[in-house]
Design an enzyme around this catalytic site. Structure first.
Site, PDB file in Angstrom:
ATOM      1  N   TYR A  34       0.832  -1.213   0.000  1.00 19.73           N
ATOM      2  CA  TYR A  34       0.000   0.000   0.000  1.00 19.73           C
ATOM      3  C   TYR A  34       0.871   1.271   0.000  1.00 19.73           C
ATOM      4  O   TYR A  34       0.479   2.314  -0.482  1.00 19.73           O
ATOM      5  CB  TYR A  34      -0.949  -0.024   1.194  1.00 19.73           C
ATOM      6  N   LYS A  91      -3.496   8.042   3.146  1.00 23.20           N
ATOM      7  CA  LYS A  91      -4.686   7.758   3.962  1.00 23.20           C
ATOM      8  C   LYS A  91      -4.478   8.215   5.411  1.00 23.20           C
ATOM      9  O   LYS A  91      -5.428   8.683   6.054  1.00 23.20           O
ATOM     10  CB  LYS A  91      -5.030   6.268   3.918  1.00 23.20           C
TER      11      LYS A  91
END
Ligand SMILES: NC(=O)c1ccc[n+]([C@@H]2O[C@H](COP(=O)([O-])OP(=O)(O)OC[C@H]3O[C@@H](n4cnc5c(N)ncnc54)[C@H](O)[C@@H]3O)[C@@H](O)[C@H]2O)c1
Length: 256
Positions: free
Chosen positions: A154, A161
């Site tokens: 990720y 995020k």
């Protein structure tokens, strides 16, 4: 009109296919009494085609969240369809390929900057652009992927995020005095276009199948959409700066 969102006027960003989390939000919102205006990015004719698959065909406004002119003109364009907004949904994320899939140590700043601009800063930009249309009781809702941990593959999207989660708390602080809430839904992995662009996304799929205490469907966007609706509704009137996990309970368990 009856339903959880009866009479509410919503701006929903992020529809690109009918697998988009935003599509489920728009569909459920209409089914629950809301009037929905969509924004689309890039492939507008595709978004318009998808919009016709909603229970009520929804108007689509062009919005690139990194384009200052689009943001400045947004409120006027929304006013052509509704006289105000009760809720805004941010369902937008993007990171260049260098930022994902294990390239954390090598991704150049220009690419990381793009990821942060589109996925993090835009949460604030969208809320501010919509603010002239909002009143006390209004809500902004965004989508995150639990950023309290570092995940394989990720990479910089995880950093984006984490920034989004912080930005939501700051938005809650700055918009609270106006009576406007800001909350996020932390969804588990779902097979959308954005997810498919992450090399190694199947690692998440396997991990959820193994560890989530509740059965987790990779193709059912409705649980995440339902949480968005709840946060947009009048049923969380004193909740802001919050993150609601819709991940089958994955976040609550440790690994052994
Ligand atoms: N799919 C998952 O597993 C998952 C899990 C948790 C959170 N999320 C988050 O949910 C949100 C929606 O993603 P999705 O999974 O539905 O994928 P999706 O590909 O359907 O939606 C992503 C959207 O972002 C839009 N977008 C990209 N750049 C933009 C820009 N510059 N301006 C405006 N819009 C832009 C795209 O047009 C697309 O509609 C994202 O924030 C994503 O990170 C997804």
């Amino acid at each position: 009109m009856s339903g959880l969102l009866a009479g509410k006027r919503l701006l929903v960003t992020g529809v690109i296919t009918d697998s988009s989390i935003a599509f489920s939000v728009a569909k459920l919102a209409q089914e629950n009494g809301a009037q929905v205006v969509l924004t689309g990015y890039g492939r507008l004719s595709l978004v318009q085609r998808i919009a016709k698959r909603l229970p009520e065909p929804a108007p689509v406004i062009e919005l690139d969240v990194t384009n200052p002119e689009h943001l400045a003109g947004l409120a006027d364009k929304v006013r052509e369809h509704v006289d105000g907004l009760d809720g805004v949904v941010h369902s937008i994320g993007f990171a260049p390929q260098s930022c994902l899939g294990g390239g954390f140590l090598d991704a150049p700043w220009e690419d990381v900057a793009t990821a942060l601009h589109v996925s993090t800063y835009s949460y604030k930009s969208l809320a501010v652009a919509a603010l002239p249309l909002m009143q006390p009781g209004g809500a902004v809702v965004g989508l995150t992927f639990d950023a309290t941990k570092a995940w394989p593959v990720y990479d910089w999207m995880g950093v984006a995020k984490a920034g989004l989660e912080s930005a939501s708390r700051y938005l809650a602080m700055h918009l609270g005095p106006k009576g406007i809430r800001s909350n996020l839904v932390a969804a588990g992995p779902l097979r959308t276009m954005a997810a498919k662009s992450i090399p190694g996304f199947e690692k998440f799929e396997e991990s959820w199948a193994e560890r989530a205490p509740l059965p987790w469907s990779l193709t059912d966007q409705e649980p995440a959409a339902r949480a968005c609706l709840a946060l947009l509704s009048d049923w969380f009137p004193a909740t802001t700066g919050e993150i609601v996990h819709v991940d089958g309970g994955y976040h609550a368990l440790g690994a052994a």
